[in-house]
Design a protein around this motif. Sequence first.
Motif, PDB file in Angstrom:
ATOM      1  N   GLN A  39       0.861  -1.188   0.000  1.00 54.48           N
ATOM      2  CA  GLN A  39       0.000   0.000   0.000  1.00 54.48           C
ATOM      3  C   GLN A  39       0.894   1.235   0.000  1.00 54.48           C
ATOM      4  OE1 GLN A  39      -2.664  -2.135   3.251  1.00 54.48           O
ATOM      5  NE2 GLN A  39      -3.428  -0.061   2.872  1.00 54.48           N
ATOM      6  N   ARG A  82       5.324   7.260   2.439  1.00 54.53           N
ATOM      7  CA  ARG A  82       4.153   6.828   3.198  1.00 54.53           C
ATOM      8  C   ARG A  82       3.709   5.518   2.571  1.00 54.53           C
ATOM      9  NH1 ARG A  82       2.977  12.725   3.861  1.00 54.53           N
ATOM     10  NH2 ARG A  82       2.467  12.901   1.670  1.00 54.53           N
ATOM     11  N   GLN A  90       1.653   4.842   8.220  1.00 52.07           N
ATOM     12  CA  GLN A  90       0.422   4.102   7.880  1.00 52.07           C
ATOM     13  C   GLN A  90       0.141   3.030   8.927  1.00 52.07           C
ATOM     14  OE1 GLN A  90       0.042   2.622   3.878  1.00 52.07           O
ATOM     15  NE2 GLN A  90       0.041   4.682   3.025  1.00 52.07           N
ATOM     16  N   LYS A 119      -2.056   2.388  10.961  1.00 50.25           N
ATOM     17  CA  LYS A 119      -3.394   1.828  11.221  1.00 50.25           C
ATOM     18  C   LYS A 119      -3.651   0.533  10.455  1.00 50.25           C
ATOM     19  CE  LYS A 119      -5.865   5.086  13.675  1.00 50.25           C
ATOM     20  NZ  LYS A 119      -5.513   6.483  13.607  1.00 50.25           N
ATOM     21  N   TRP A 120      -2.830   0.231   9.459  1.00 49.94           N
ATOM     22  CA  TRP A 120      -3.035  -1.032   8.726  1.00 49.94           C
ATOM     23  C   TRP A 120      -2.311  -2.205   9.367  1.00 49.94           C
ATOM     24  CZ3 TRP A 120      -7.050  -0.423   6.083  1.00 49.94           C
ATOM     25  CH2 TRP A 120      -7.301   0.744   5.363  1.00 49.94           C
ATOM     26  N   GLU A 130      -2.418  -3.931  12.070  1.00 48.58           N
ATOM     27  CA  GLU A 130      -3.126  -5.062  12.684  1.00 48.58           C
ATOM     28  C   GLU A 130      -3.545  -6.082  11.633  1.00 48.58           C
ATOM     29  OE1 GLU A 130      -5.257  -2.465  16.138  1.00 48.58           O
ATOM     30  OE2 GLU A 130      -6.087  -4.412  15.608  1.00 48.58           O
ATOM     31  N   PHE A 131      -3.938  -5.582  10.479  1.00 51.57           N
ATOM     32  CA  PHE A 131      -4.323  -6.492   9.402  1.00 51.57           C
ATOM     33  C   PHE A 131      -3.143  -7.382   9.024  1.00 51.57           C
ATOM     34  CE2 PHE A 131      -4.293  -7.355   4.830  1.00 51.57           C
ATOM     35  CZ  PHE A 131      -5.458  -8.100   4.711  1.00 51.57           C
ATOM     36  N   ARG A 143      -2.350 -10.111  11.476  1.00 48.36           N
ATOM     37  CA  ARG A 143      -3.177 -11.319  11.287  1.00 48.36           C
ATOM     38  C   ARG A 143      -2.698 -12.129  10.094  1.00 48.36           C
ATOM     39  NH1 ARG A 143      -6.992  -8.230  12.423  1.00 48.36           N
ATOM     40  NH2 ARG A 143      -7.638  -7.999  10.245  1.00 48.36           N
ATOM     41  N   GLN A 144      -2.265 -11.442   9.047  1.00 50.46           N
ATOM     42  CA  GLN A 144      -1.715 -12.158   7.896  1.00 50.46           C
ATOM     43  C   GLN A 144      -0.511 -13.007   8.326  1.00 50.46           C
ATOM     44  OE1 GLN A 144      -2.286 -11.265   4.032  1.00 50.46           O
ATOM     45  NE2 GLN A 144      -4.235 -11.385   5.071  1.00 50.46           N
ATOM     46  N   ALA A 203      -6.388  -4.101  -2.739  1.00 48.85           N
ATOM     47  CA  ALA A 203      -6.549  -3.321  -1.516  1.00 48.85           C
ATOM     48  C   ALA A 203      -6.601  -1.844  -1.858  1.00 48.85           C
ATOM     49  CB  ALA A 203      -5.388  -3.585  -0.558  1.00 48.85           C
ATOM     50  N   VAL A 204      -7.042  -1.036  -0.899  1.00 49.96           N
ATOM     51  CA  VAL A 204      -7.007   0.409  -1.110  1.00 49.96           C
ATOM     52  C   VAL A 204      -5.550   0.835  -1.283  1.00 49.96           C
ATOM     53  CG1 VAL A 204      -9.114   0.851   0.209  1.00 49.96           C
ATOM     54  CG2 VAL A 204      -6.909   0.914   1.390  1.00 49.96           C
ATOM     55  N   ASP A 205      -5.343   1.789  -2.140  1.00 47.39           N
ATOM     56  CA  ASP A 205      -4.019   2.416  -2.296  1.00 47.39           C
ATOM     57  C   ASP A 205      -2.931   1.441  -2.724  1.00 47.39           C
ATOM     58  OD1 ASP A 205      -2.450   4.659  -2.376  1.00 47.39           O
ATOM     59  OD2 ASP A 205      -1.995   4.684  -0.229  1.00 47.39           O
TER      60      ASP A 205
END
Lengths: 412, 462
Positions: free
Chosen positions: B369, B376, B395, B397-398, B400-401, B404-405, B418-420
């Motif tokens: 991203q 950034r 960045q 805030k991403w 945590e995702f 989990r990956q 994904a976004v961006d």
Amino acid sequence: MTSVSLLGQILDHANRADPYPLYAELRRTPVVRDEFGPYLVSTYWEIHSLLHDPRVSSDVRHLAPEARTTVSTDDPDLPPSFIRLDPPDHDRLRRLIMRTYGPPHTPRRVYDLRGEISSIVSDLIDRFQGRDRIDLVEDFSYPFPVTVICRLLGVPHEDEQRFHGWADTVATAIEPPVGTPEERQAHREAVREARHQLAAYLSGLIDQRRRAPRDDMISGLATDRGADESPMSLPEMLSNLTLLLIAGHETTVNIISNGMLTLLRHLDALERLRADPDLIFPLVEELLRFEPPVQLLPERTTLDDIEIAGTTIPKGASLWLVPASGNRDPQRFPEPDRFRPDRPDNQHFGFGSGIHNCIGAPLARLEAQAALTELVRRLDNPRLVEDPPPYRRNAVLRGPRHLAIAYDGLKR
Amino acid sequence: MALDGSLERLRREGHIVVVGASLAGLRAAETLREEGFTGTLTLIGDEPYEPYDRPPLSKQVLLGRVPVDHTALPRRLAIDARWRLGVAATGLDMAAKRVALADGTSVEYDRLLIATGVRSRPWPNELEAGLDGVFTLRTRDDAARLVHRLRAGPRRVLVIGAGFTGSEIASVCRERELPVTVAERGPAPLVGALGGVIGEVAAELQHEHGVDLRCGVMVTGLEGDGAGRLRRAHFSDGDALEAEVAVVALGATRNTEWLAGSGLAAGPRGIACDAGCRAFDIRGIVADDVFVAGDVARSPHPLFGYQFLSLEHWGNAVAQAEVAAHNMISPGERRRPHLWTPYFWSAQFGVNIKSVGVPNMADQVIVSQGSLGEHRFTAAYGYQGRVIAAVTFDQAKWLEFYQRQIEQAAPFPPPFTAVDRRPEGMRPVPAGFPDPSVPTHGPEVTVSGHSPTDQRVTFTPA
């Protein structure tokens, strides 16, 4: 599968006073496709996961037109506000707002409003003098945050009433449409008209502040040249200022009304707060969990297939997250239906989570803390006149329409 | 389920000793009380201060925004402890269950927690290290001395080592508008922790902020004037530099020397312990009454092939201390494993950097991203076709995702939309980590094999 659409029931005004049993029903299937079309997600960890998932978009332009169920609060003639955008556009706008709103560039913006917030609270309560009953919504919850947000943005005092009217109308657009096609059309027209008037007013103010800046957010935005990226254009400012006004206003009204309602239903908590004002800090967090002002986050979109809780949400689906249900998830919060003002480990969704986490949270906390502490301190023997009170139509931004409170006197 | 008698007695009236009065030590003590330990609790620390927080030392404290004595760690509850501060532990007798202290006294324990952490690796030449103007940064006292000197406005600061601490110090110097030179042996800053691709971005940040960054060079000597003050540094490329202040930021050394001869599996890589934080002895058998937590521990991690990991991370100290404390006063079936996913952050040159997982295990990296050019981005690291780590620049805030990956061993490169996600983020490239036998600096993750009693460390060059 449910035979009657749970989303339909949640949106039904008859269930507004107590939607929590419906959420409990919803949580039996953490991710479910509602008969209305969207996928509903109601359990804490699944909501948490999707709020942080880069495969989930907030940009409605990714949604098929037939899958859209709400009227946007955004003006179709303006670019989308940052709440409806994904990175990198969202990030740029949020950064530009933060430059004039919070740390590291403007760390004192919210902090310095404390004195003003407390005198606004005192003035409003002083006006209860000589009465034995108030409608908290009309007499306090509504005028309070609009005054604060006007101070923050830099809207002159004499214009606040007009502001209030526009904000009220524009905010209704976030509701799922109800009524006949003619009624829906009339609603859309009214929203559009209010948006235009608000935008015209803000344009004038931005122009004034650009020429003669003051210490307020509109001046900050109007004069900021950005750091390493382009500053906000006028249409972007109009779109995002409208958003800040609505989001900063309607939600705070509800947390204060919901807050007093909850305290008056839990008089032990009210007495504890009166004896120990420091209890307000965890208490406001518990309120944000127990009666969150934003109940649903409608219309996010999947950019790819997402496997979650044994279900595959297909690419392009409309996703409705239900944070108010996640806040009552027993898998996350012990005794979730109990109001515990000093609840530990209280990471609620009252302000959402992830990149769209409420930008106004620090201000909302200050407002709620100041208002509730002072209302509880000054009202002598306050009690509910009607329980449940009548509720506003909005299922997303949920709160009482009126909240009649009787009391014996007013302390200094 | 009833506790057996001896454990019940330990919880009620036993003596627990915690060696190390920093973050891990304090959090362990609080957890012990929280979980009902009512016996005697002793905290031993070599510094004279009550537990304080170290991350601000290289940031807010050096900037002069926070006084050094305002870094005390918040207390979650009263721990009613006996404090032995300003006295280092000097030895351990496991048979007698006794810790020897520097003042000649000793303390007996029923259960012991070792959380002695790390110290900064000193400049190898002692004479040069003793010059006025040569600093390291690890403790409150270090920070107080350095901030005092920075406030005086030195004509140039030399930072030796561009790991996280070195880079943060350089960032502070630039924010104070002090001229600063950074010397790094590797090809880029942060290269040991984040690899060459992201290291390149870190280098750009330094250049853009006016740092005189010199990579691929070593400082070969520090030269003093007649009064014993630092005045010049010499480099391996033959260059010399006038500087009044030099900060040695060459990573950390584990505080395990005091355990020499104790029979514990302790060495330069730390103290080996099982996933439940029980220390191994040199035979590879867990000691029943000795536990380990924080920077000094190395423990096996299931996500990384059960290899032993040493983690110099704030969050690890907290999580591991809580697990260790819980296990110290719990029966076997109620004990918990320490399964924390490595996680750390840094703030430098106006950028918030966060990392999850073990980047330096990776063979490839992809910008999933954002964009490297904009500084950034989110970069995912892959190892043999699975996601093993992720790093964000502004960045976070991403993250945590991606955590989990990592935990789900998701495939690498990430196949999803994904976004961006930019065109540059469609193709993985080699991650560019240097030879792992070269010591690196900064909040470090060291993967150190499967053997609990492995005490060999080979540095290159020796």
